[in-house]
Design a protein around this motif. Structure first.
Motif: not given
Length: 238
Positions: A118-131
């Motif tokens: 859901r975090g990808i929706l509504g505010a792009q560009p978006v970065l998904v990351h972990c370690t």
């Protein structure tokens, strides 16, 4: 850019998920990025990150990981969604394989995976990351892409690409450190450095067997049809 060169200097495995073939077209460039942590980013990397215009970061790390390695890219909206319900150390203690780790993520963290998607929706560009951008990021991005209609071969290849993005010096350093702490662990190199295509293909097969599709998995953990349609419109250019 070489195979292991990051889009943002100092951020391991930072890359755009655009250009992947899908049923209705291709994934859009400049919409969804994925990476490892942003703790070693210095001025050139911070400037490269700023030029990308990232509006939201979805950080999948635990509180301890964030405290140990805080991001260094300036002020940007951050959605914290810790995916692991156990500690990183526990996976080496239990000597899990990657497949076993991913099964645990699917079984225990489905609602959190949905929150991350859901975090990808509504505010792009978006970065998904972990370690490292390999396991938690790999699973989240793979499910989002598959649910959007991206060709499965392309989903698997995007996951597998991480292995070529991890610098050899990093792998040697991490493997040595983990082996010193857990000398009897048989799966530590796979857990720390590998992203084999057959592992992700097998996981997607299991998702399909249990839920019908990646869409079915996300729907079973709280996403509705409107959100899934918006995810497809967000990620796919027809």
């Amino acid at each position: 850019m070489s195979a292991s060169e990051s889009l943002v200097p100092g951020a391991v495995n930072f890359r755009d998920v655009g250009g992947l073939p899908a049923r209705a077209g291709r994934t859009r460039h400049g919409v969804l990025y994925r990476s490892g942590n942003l703790a070693a980013v210095e001025a050139p990397g911070a400037e490269a990150f700023r030029r990308l215009g990232v509006r939201r970061v979805v950080d999948l790390r635990s509180d301890d990981e964030v405290a140990h390695a805080p991001s260094r890219v300036g002020d940007v909206e951050t959605l914290r969604v810790p995916l692991f319900l156990g500690s990183l150390a526990s996976f080496f203690v239990e000597d899990l394989s990657l497949t076993e780790l991913y099964r645990l993520l699917l079984a225990r963290s489905g609602d959190r995976i949905v929150t991350a998607v859901r975090g990808i929706l509504g505010a792009q560009p978006v970065l998904v990351h972990c370690t490292v951008g390999k396991d938690r990021t790999g699973m989240t991005v793979a499910l989002a892409l598959a649910a959007s209609g991206v060709d499965e071969d392309a989903v698997v290849a995007d996951y597998a690409r991480t292995e070529s993005m991890l610098p050899a010096w990093r792998n040697a350093e991490v493997t040595a450190r983990v082996r010193a702490a857990y000398p009897s662990a048989r799966n530590l190199e796979e857990l720390a450095t590998r992203s084999p295509a057959p592992v992700m293909r097998g996981i997607l097969d299991e998702v399909r067997a249990q839920h019908g599709s990646a869409e079915g998995y996300l729907r079973a953990h709280g996403m509705d049809d409107g959100e899934l349609a918006l995810l497809r419109r967000t990620l796919i250019a027809e």
